[in-house]
Scaffold this motif. Structure first.
Motif, PDB file in Angstrom:
ATOM      1  N   GLY A  28       0.840  -1.201   0.000  1.00  0.00           N
ATOM      2  CA  GLY A  28       0.000   0.000   0.000  1.00  0.00           C
ATOM      3  C   GLY A  28       0.870   1.243   0.000  1.00  0.00           C
ATOM      4  N   ALA A  29       0.276   2.353  -0.450  1.00  0.00           N
ATOM      5  CA  ALA A  29       0.987   3.638  -0.355  1.00  0.00           C
ATOM      6  C   ALA A  29       1.355   3.906   1.099  1.00  0.00           C
ATOM      7  N   ASP A  30       0.522   3.432   2.029  1.00  0.00           N
ATOM      8  CA  ASP A  30       0.825   3.668   3.441  1.00  0.00           C
ATOM      9  C   ASP A  30       2.179   3.087   3.838  1.00  0.00           C
ATOM     10  N   TYR A  61      -3.932  14.366   4.349  1.00  0.00           N
ATOM     11  CA  TYR A  61      -4.034  12.964   4.758  1.00  0.00           C
ATOM     12  C   TYR A  61      -3.361  12.786   6.128  1.00  0.00           C
ATOM     13  N   TYR A  76       0.536  11.317   7.384  1.00  0.00           N
ATOM     14  CA  TYR A  76       1.856  11.975   7.366  1.00  0.00           C
ATOM     15  C   TYR A  76       2.254  12.373   8.799  1.00  0.00           C
ATOM     16  N   CYS A 107       0.260  16.337  -1.030  1.00  0.00           N
ATOM     17  CA  CYS A 107      -0.744  15.373  -1.469  1.00  0.00           C
ATOM     18  C   CYS A 107      -1.481  15.984  -2.661  1.00  0.00           C
ATOM     19  N   ASN A 134      -6.237  14.987  -0.231  1.00  0.00           N
ATOM     20  CA  ASN A 134      -7.253  14.369   0.614  1.00  0.00           C
ATOM     21  C   ASN A 134      -7.157  15.078   1.956  1.00  0.00           C
ATOM     22  N   ASP A 185       2.341  12.711  -2.687  1.00  0.00           N
ATOM     23  CA  ASP A 185       1.476  11.536  -2.628  1.00  0.00           C
ATOM     24  C   ASP A 185       0.400  11.712  -3.701  1.00  0.00           C
ATOM     25  N   ALA A 233      -1.977   9.463  -4.617  1.00  0.00           N
ATOM     26  CA  ALA A 233      -2.893   8.312  -4.495  1.00  0.00           C
ATOM     27  C   ALA A 233      -4.067   8.436  -5.475  1.00  0.00           C
ATOM     28  N   TYR A 234      -4.457   9.676  -5.794  1.00  0.00           N
ATOM     29  CA  TYR A 234      -5.620   9.903  -6.677  1.00  0.00           C
ATOM     30  C   TYR A 234      -5.186  10.375  -8.073  1.00  0.00           C
ATOM     31  N   THR A 274      -0.668   4.247  -5.808  1.00  0.00           N
ATOM     32  CA  THR A 274      -1.335   3.082  -5.231  1.00  0.00           C
ATOM     33  C   THR A 274      -2.271   2.430  -6.242  1.00  0.00           C
ATOM     34  N   SER A 290      -5.002   1.215  -4.869  1.00  0.00           N
ATOM     35  CA  SER A 290      -6.195   1.172  -4.010  1.00  0.00           C
ATOM     36  C   SER A 290      -7.356   2.018  -4.516  1.00  0.00           C
ATOM     37  N   LYS A 291      -7.086   3.041  -5.308  1.00  0.00           N
ATOM     38  CA  LYS A 291      -8.142   4.006  -5.617  1.00  0.00           C
ATOM     39  C   LYS A 291      -8.705   3.757  -7.010  1.00  0.00           C
ATOM     40  N   ARG A 321      -3.605  -4.281  -1.255  1.00  0.00           N
ATOM     41  CA  ARG A 321      -2.536  -3.608  -0.506  1.00  0.00           C
ATOM     42  C   ARG A 321      -1.228  -3.526  -1.278  1.00  0.00           C
ATOM     43  N   VAL A 322      -1.259  -2.772  -2.366  1.00  0.00           N
ATOM     44  CA  VAL A 322      -0.010  -2.520  -3.107  1.00  0.00           C
ATOM     45  C   VAL A 322       0.097  -1.041  -3.451  1.00  0.00           C
TER      46      VAL A 322
HETATM   47  C1  LIG Z   1      -3.697  10.538   0.077  1.00  0.00           C
HETATM   48  C2  LIG Z   1      -3.657   9.090   0.411  1.00  0.00           C
HETATM   49  N1  LIG Z   1      -2.484   8.469   0.451  1.00  0.00           N
HETATM   50  C3  LIG Z   1      -2.401   7.158   0.736  1.00  0.00           C
HETATM   51  C4  LIG Z   1      -3.531   6.428   1.034  1.00  0.00           C
HETATM   52  C5  LIG Z   1      -3.382   4.975   1.393  1.00  0.00           C
HETATM   53  O1  LIG Z   1      -3.267   4.215   0.244  1.00  0.00           O
HETATM   54  P1  LIG Z   1      -3.025   2.663   0.300  1.00  0.00           P
HETATM   55  O2  LIG Z   1      -4.367   1.997   0.335  1.00  0.00           O
HETATM   56  O3  LIG Z   1      -2.295   2.355  -0.954  1.00  0.00           O
HETATM   57  O4  LIG Z   1      -2.215   2.367   1.529  1.00  0.00           O
HETATM   58  C6  LIG Z   1      -4.783   7.028   1.015  1.00  0.00           C
HETATM   59  C7  LIG Z   1      -5.998   6.273   1.341  1.00  0.00           C
HETATM   60  O5  LIG Z   1      -7.038   6.786   1.647  1.00  0.00           O
HETATM   61  C8  LIG Z   1      -4.843   8.404   0.699  1.00  0.00           C
HETATM   62  O6  LIG Z   1      -6.007   9.051   0.674  1.00  0.00           O
END
Ligand SMILES: Cc1ncc(COP(=O)(O)O)c(C=O)c1O
Length: 370
Positions: A85-87, A111, A114, A157, A161, A191, A193-194, A217, A219-220, A228-229
């Motif tokens: 995951g990005a996390d 987000y 951080y 970000c 988010n 980041d 993610a979107y 990620t 995930s979105k 979870r990648v």
């Molecule tokens: C800005 C941002 N970064 C990272 C994540 C987490 O992503 P991942 O599911 O890949 O861990 C999210 C999830 O909501 C997010 O909004």
């Protein structure tokens, strides 16, 4: 501020169902910014003879997944590192570059991870408030640049988010330029993610800045949050630093194969993002017709202004009683008085609008909470 910070994980569907006397299958997650459905190929792949060697550990270099991510972004494989995951990628950045007393800059609201992972590393967090809502919560570049000297990491970000707003590329470039003029240059993490919901990406700047790390990620837009990648792309020296703190097997063999297969099908993300963007505009109009004004968004979620913090709490309770889970913001948060709602499928969004329809107008609720 070095005090450690706690992130409260979202309650499970089951916990919510038990609390509100619902069935777990009737709980709808409008709080996690995930996709309403996984891509069809994922179920098909798992059903087919799909025989990665599950008795063995995954390939610790994740060569196939890394190559798929690099090809998706059009960069060399050695400029990419993958994680659970990005996390996990964000956490690796914290491990690599933060530590007791190191300074980190966070434009807020953003987000929350951080701040969580920075405080876990003992870093000194400096929050730089974003500009007013009327200015689209834009980055305050001057305030941020004034604090750059001596900072280890800047967390950005784009799109942001929880506001859903895009970042102005000129502002991002101004921060990167100012950081690059310092010695040592603070690492600027962007980041994305979107990313698939917008056309611009900092990936285009990788050859210009060797202190830029872009995080992505599946995930979105790819609809694979459960897999979870995530992955990051940057200058070789940054990727090498992350590789030294990366655990060898945090992505399962099954997840690595699914994510690689998704990244080789960029149409999945493109089509899902286009569909969700159209649905977002429909949902925003429906919310607005019911008195819930959504902040303009380019993502798969909407930040909605409800009224006072008490109004937003009461509105959240009202939605939860119908099995609709919004993202809330505590009373001391700069977005108190708002809810964040994920854009889902048409039938699920209709359920949301029907629940909003049953909510008293903002004026009524203001009277109820003097
Ligand atoms: C800005 C941002 N970064 C990272 C994540 C987490 O992503 P991942 O599911 O890949 O861990 C999210 C999830 O909501 C997010 O909004």
């Amino acid at each position: 501020m070095t005090s450690s910070q706690v992130y409260t994980w979202e309650p499970s569907d089951r916990a919510i169902a038990e609390r509100y006397g619902l069935r777990a299958q009737d709980v709808l997650r409008f709080d996690t910014n995930t996709s309403p459905a996984a891509p069809e190929f994922a179920a098909a792949l798992l059903a087919e003879p799909f025989d990665p060697p599950l008795n063995e550990y995954p390939d610790s270099s994740y060569g196939d997944l890394t190559a798929a991510a690099a090809a998706y972004l059009g960069v060399a494989t050695d400029r990419v590192v993958v994680g659970a995951g990005a996390d996990e990628i964000l956490d690796l950045a914290g491990k690599a570059w933060l530590g007791e007393g190191r300074r980190t800059l966070i434009p807020t609201p953003t987000y929350p991870m951080y701040a969580v992972l920075s405080s876990q590393r003992g870093a000194v967090i400096e929050r730089i408030p974003r500009r007013q809502p009327a200015e689209g919560y834009a980055l305050d570049v001057e305030a941020l640049v004034a604090r750059l000297d001596g900072a280890a990491v800047v967390w950005l970000c784009a799109p942001n988010n929880p506001t859903g707003a895009p970042e102005d590329p000129a502002k991002l470039a101004a921060i990167l330029d100012a950081a690059g003029a310092l010695e040592p240059a603070p690492i600027v993490v962007i980041d994305e993610a979107y990313a698939e919901f917008v056309t611009e990406s900092a990936v285009a700047w990788l050859d210009r800045y060797d202190h830029l790390l872009v995080v992505r990620t599946v995930s979105k837009a790819f609809g694979l949050a459960g897999v979870r990648v995530g992955y990051a792309v940057g200058a070789r020296r940054l990727i090498a630093a992350l590789e030294t703190v990366r655990p060898p097997g945090s992505i399962s063999t099954v997840s690595a194969a699914l994510a690689a297969a998704a990244l080789r099908r960029p149409g999945i993300a493109r089509e899902n993002a286009a569909r969700l963007s159209a649905e977002r505009e429909w949902l925003a109009a429906g919310l607005s017709a019911r008195g819930w004004r959504a902040v303009p968004s380019v993502t798969n979620f909407l930040l909605v202004s409800i009224g006072s913090a008490a109004d937003a709490d009461a509105a959240a309770e009202h939605l939860l009683r119908s099995g609709i889970v919004p993202r809330t913001f505590p009373g001391d948060h700069p977005l108190a008085g708002h809810l964040r709602l994920t854009v889902r499928s048409r039938d699920q969004d209709e359920r949301l609008l029907a629940a909003v329809e049953r909510w008293p107008s903002v004026t009524d609720s203001a009277t109820r909470h003097p």
